[in-house]
Write a protein that holds these residues in place. Structure first.
Motif, mmCIF file in Angstrom:
data_model
loop_
_atom_site.group_PDB
_atom_site.id
_atom_site.type_symbol
_atom_site.label_atom_id
_atom_site.label_comp_id
_atom_site.label_asym_id
_atom_site.label_seq_id
_atom_site.Cartn_x
_atom_site.Cartn_y
_atom_site.Cartn_z
ATOM 1 N N PHE A 1 -5.717 -0.410 -4.753
ATOM 2 C CA PHE A 1 -6.501 -1.532 -4.224
ATOM 3 C C PHE A 1 -5.979 -1.937 -2.843
ATOM 4 O O PHE A 1 -6.770 -2.170 -1.915
ATOM 5 N N LEU A 2 -4.662 -2.016 -2.698
ATOM 6 C CA LEU A 2 -4.089 -2.393 -1.399
ATOM 7 C C LEU A 2 -4.373 -1.328 -0.345
ATOM 8 O O LEU A 2 -4.550 -1.651 0.836
ATOM 9 N N ASP A 3 -4.424 -0.057 -0.753
ATOM 10 C CA ASP A 3 -4.798 1.013 0.174
ATOM 11 C C ASP A 3 -6.204 0.793 0.720
ATOM 12 O O ASP A 3 -6.452 0.937 1.928
ATOM 13 N N ARG A 4 -7.125 0.438 -0.180
ATOM 14 C CA ARG A 4 -8.513 0.209 0.252
ATOM 15 C C ARG A 4 -8.601 -1.013 1.164
ATOM 16 O O ARG A 4 -9.338 -1.003 2.159
ATOM 17 N N LEU A 5 -7.851 -2.037 0.824
ATOM 18 C CA LEU A 5 -7.859 -3.253 1.629
ATOM 19 C C LEU A 5 -7.294 -2.984 3.023
ATOM 20 O O LEU A 5 -7.815 -3.477 4.028
ATOM 21 N N LEU A 6 -6.233 -2.192 3.066
ATOM 22 C CA LEU A 6 -5.593 -1.866 4.339
ATOM 23 C C LEU A 6 -6.574 -1.219 5.317
ATOM 24 O O LEU A 6 -6.532 -1.491 6.537
ATOM 25 N N LEU A 7 -7.452 -0.373 4.810
ATOM 26 C CA LEU A 7 -8.405 0.329 5.665
ATOM 27 C C LEU A 7 -9.415 -0.617 6.312
ATOM 28 O O LEU A 7 -9.970 -0.310 7.373
ATOM 29 N N LYS A 8 -9.651 -1.769 5.675
ATOM 30 C CA LYS A 8 -10.680 -2.687 6.160
ATOM 31 C C LYS A 8 -10.121 -3.818 7.023
ATOM 32 O O LYS A 8 -10.844 -4.390 7.841
ATOM 33 N N LEU A 9 -8.855 -4.153 6.835
ATOM 34 C CA LEU A 9 -8.287 -5.348 7.450
ATOM 35 C C LEU A 9 -7.837 -5.140 8.893
ATOM 36 O O LEU A 9 -7.325 -4.072 9.248
ATOM 37 N N THR A 10 -8.002 -6.184 9.670
ATOM 38 C CA THR A 10 -7.336 -6.311 10.956
ATOM 39 C C THR A 10 -6.324 -7.436 10.803
ATOM 40 O O THR A 10 -6.676 -8.539 10.364
ATOM 41 N N TYR A 11 -5.067 -7.172 11.121
ATOM 42 C CA TYR A 11 -4.007 -8.153 10.903
ATOM 43 C C TYR A 11 -2.887 -7.913 11.907
ATOM 44 O O TYR A 11 -2.780 -6.825 12.506
ATOM 45 N N ASP A 12 -2.038 -8.910 12.092
ATOM 46 C CA ASP A 12 -0.890 -8.779 12.988
ATOM 47 C C ASP A 12 0.330 -8.222 12.263
ATOM 48 O O ASP A 12 0.993 -7.321 12.757
ATOM 49 N N GLN B 1 5.000 6.480 -9.817
ATOM 50 C CA GLN B 1 3.642 6.912 -9.540
ATOM 51 C C GLN B 1 2.816 5.795 -8.907
ATOM 52 O O GLN B 1 3.090 4.611 -9.088
ATOM 53 N N THR B 2 1.806 6.200 -8.188
ATOM 54 C CA THR B 2 0.859 5.236 -7.633
ATOM 55 C C THR B 2 0.065 4.593 -8.762
ATOM 56 O O THR B 2 -0.368 5.272 -9.695
ATOM 57 N N ASN B 3 -0.114 3.279 -8.699
ATOM 58 C CA ASN B 3 -0.888 2.577 -9.716
ATOM 59 C C ASN B 3 -2.142 1.962 -9.090
ATOM 60 O O ASN B 3 -2.367 2.073 -7.875
ATOM 61 N N ARG B 4 -2.946 1.302 -9.905
ATOM 62 C CA ARG B 4 -4.221 0.781 -9.409
ATOM 63 C C ARG B 4 -4.043 -0.365 -8.418
ATOM 64 O O ARG B 4 -4.928 -0.597 -7.592
ATOM 65 N N LEU B 5 -2.904 -1.062 -8.461
ATOM 66 C CA LEU B 5 -2.650 -2.089 -7.454
ATOM 67 C C LEU B 5 -2.414 -1.435 -6.097
ATOM 68 O O LEU B 5 -2.947 -1.891 -5.078
ATOM 69 N N PRO C 1 0.832 -1.204 0.000
ATOM 70 C CA PRO C 1 0.000 0.000 0.000
ATOM 71 C C PRO C 1 0.871 1.260 0.000
ATOM 72 O O PRO C 1 2.005 1.235 0.475
ATOM 73 N N THR C 2 0.315 2.346 -0.506
ATOM 74 C CA THR C 2 1.093 3.589 -0.530
ATOM 75 C C THR C 2 1.423 4.077 0.872
ATOM 76 O O THR C 2 2.438 4.749 1.076
ATOM 77 N N LYS C 3 0.608 3.745 1.864
ATOM 78 C CA LYS C 3 0.881 4.152 3.249
ATOM 79 C C LYS C 3 2.224 3.626 3.724
ATOM 80 O O LYS C 3 2.903 4.273 4.531
ATOM 81 N N LEU D 1 4.749 3.048 1.701
ATOM 82 C CA LEU D 1 5.809 3.530 0.814
ATOM 83 C C LEU D 1 6.047 5.034 0.912
ATOM 84 O O LEU D 1 7.182 5.494 0.773
ATOM 85 N N ASP D 2 4.987 5.789 1.138
ATOM 86 C CA ASP D 2 5.125 7.241 1.189
ATOM 87 C C ASP D 2 6.109 7.673 2.268
ATOM 88 O O ASP D 2 6.124 7.110 3.369
ATOM 89 N N PHE D 3 6.920 8.617 1.946
ATOM 90 C CA PHE D 3 7.891 9.199 2.875
ATOM 91 C C PHE D 3 8.976 8.206 3.299
ATOM 92 O O PHE D 3 9.577 8.329 4.359
ATOM 93 N N THR D 4 9.213 7.191 2.470
ATOM 94 C CA THR D 4 10.307 6.257 2.719
ATOM 95 C C THR D 4 11.147 6.146 1.452
ATOM 96 O O THR D 4 10.748 6.568 0.372
ATOM 97 N N ALA D 5 12.323 5.526 1.598
ATOM 98 C CA ALA D 5 13.208 5.329 0.454
ATOM 99 C C ALA D 5 12.652 4.298 -0.519
ATOM 100 O O ALA D 5 13.174 4.135 -1.626
ATOM 101 N N LEU D 6 11.583 3.592 -0.131
ATOM 102 C CA LEU D 6 10.995 2.570 -0.989
ATOM 103 C C LEU D 6 10.116 3.169 -2.080
ATOM 104 O O LEU D 6 9.818 2.500 -3.065
ATOM 105 N N LYS D 7 9.689 4.404 -1.909
ATOM 106 C CA LYS D 7 8.789 5.042 -2.870
ATOM 107 C C LYS D 7 9.441 5.145 -4.242
ATOM 108 O O LYS D 7 10.533 5.679 -4.387
ATOM 109 N N GLN D 8 8.759 4.583 -5.257
ATOM 110 C CA GLN D 8 9.284 4.613 -6.622
ATOM 111 C C GLN D 8 8.152 4.943 -7.591
ATOM 112 O O GLN D 8 7.145 4.246 -7.618
#
Length: 227
Positions: free
Chosen positions: A182-193, A175-179, A162-164, A166-173
């Motif tokens: 999608f992972l951004d939307r999934l992140l908002l809904k999921l509970t995970y460890d 433009q944001t794409n549709r994948l 998700p962009t969350k 990657l943003d503000f890290t050295a991993l950011k490469q």
């Protein structure tokens, strides 16, 4: 025990050294995309696959950008480990996008795919396939499986992130794409460890819940202990 590692890119040496040499038939290794051993259909590649199929432990891999999706599509699918996989022979399996696997009493939501940053320089059907990016049907299957589990899993395993993360890290490469979206939307809904992803060729722990994995071999039981 279940172990997580990053992109292998068809490098057999990754499986011949370190802790992987000592794993038993009770162990599972999950590669977070860019497996790279289903690429050119050569005799050398067939020999490498045969060697991997004979490992004592189980190997599961997500897809990334360094897979030949035409060759991969030729393998049948079956229900195993609680999700949809493609058996490649022996204890070697490709995990289909959106599957929720059940391993050692834990649930793993898996979603491969990514976008090649150099796709404009590649040749379609030779060293690049548009299937590297997820389809609407694959995203819908992932969403449905997540919903069926109450949007609650123990681990999320993806190739990209998700962009969350990657943003503000050295991993950011690039433009944001549709994948990413999608992972951004999934992140908002999921509970995970824990959420593990590959793609960026770094071993970097971003937070108590998010980690980029490359050459590391992470036992998931230890990931709980490190929180």
């Amino acid at each position: 025990m279940v172990y997580i590692t990053g992109d292998t890119h068809g490098d057999l040496e990754r499986f011949k050294h370190g802790r992987l040499r000592w794993l038993s038939k009770k162990d599972t290794v999950i590669v977070l995309g860019d497996f790279g051993f289903v690429w050119d259909g050569s005799k050398k590649e067939a020999a490498h696959l045969k060697w991997l199929q004979k490992r004592r432990y189980t190997i599961l891999f997500l897809d990334g950008t360094h897979e030949n999706y035409d060759l991969l599509a030729a393998y049948p699918t079956e229900e195993k480990f609680g999700g949809l996989v493609q058996p490649l022979g022996g204890n070697l399996y490709h995990v289909c996008r959106g599957s929720v696997l059940e391993l050692e009493g834990k649930r793993y939501l898996c979603f491969g795919g990514g976008e090649s940053p150099d796709k404009e320089e590649r040749e379609p059907g030779v060293n690049w396939w548009p299937q590297e990016m997820p389809s609407e049907a694959e995203c819908a299957r992932c969403e449905a499986n997540a919903a069926a589990n109450g949007y609650q899993v123990d681990y999320v395993l993806t190739h990209d992130a998700p962009t969350k993360f990657l943003d503000f890290t050295a991993l950011k490469q690039g433009q944001t794409n549709r994948l990413h979206e999608f992972l951004d939307r999934l992140l908002l809904k999921l509970t995970y460890d824990r959420w593990f992803f590959g793609c960026y060729h770094k071993d970097t722990r971003l937070s108590t819940k998010a980690e980029c994995v490359f050459c590391g071999l992470i036992p998931t039981s230890e990931s709980h202990a490190r929180r």
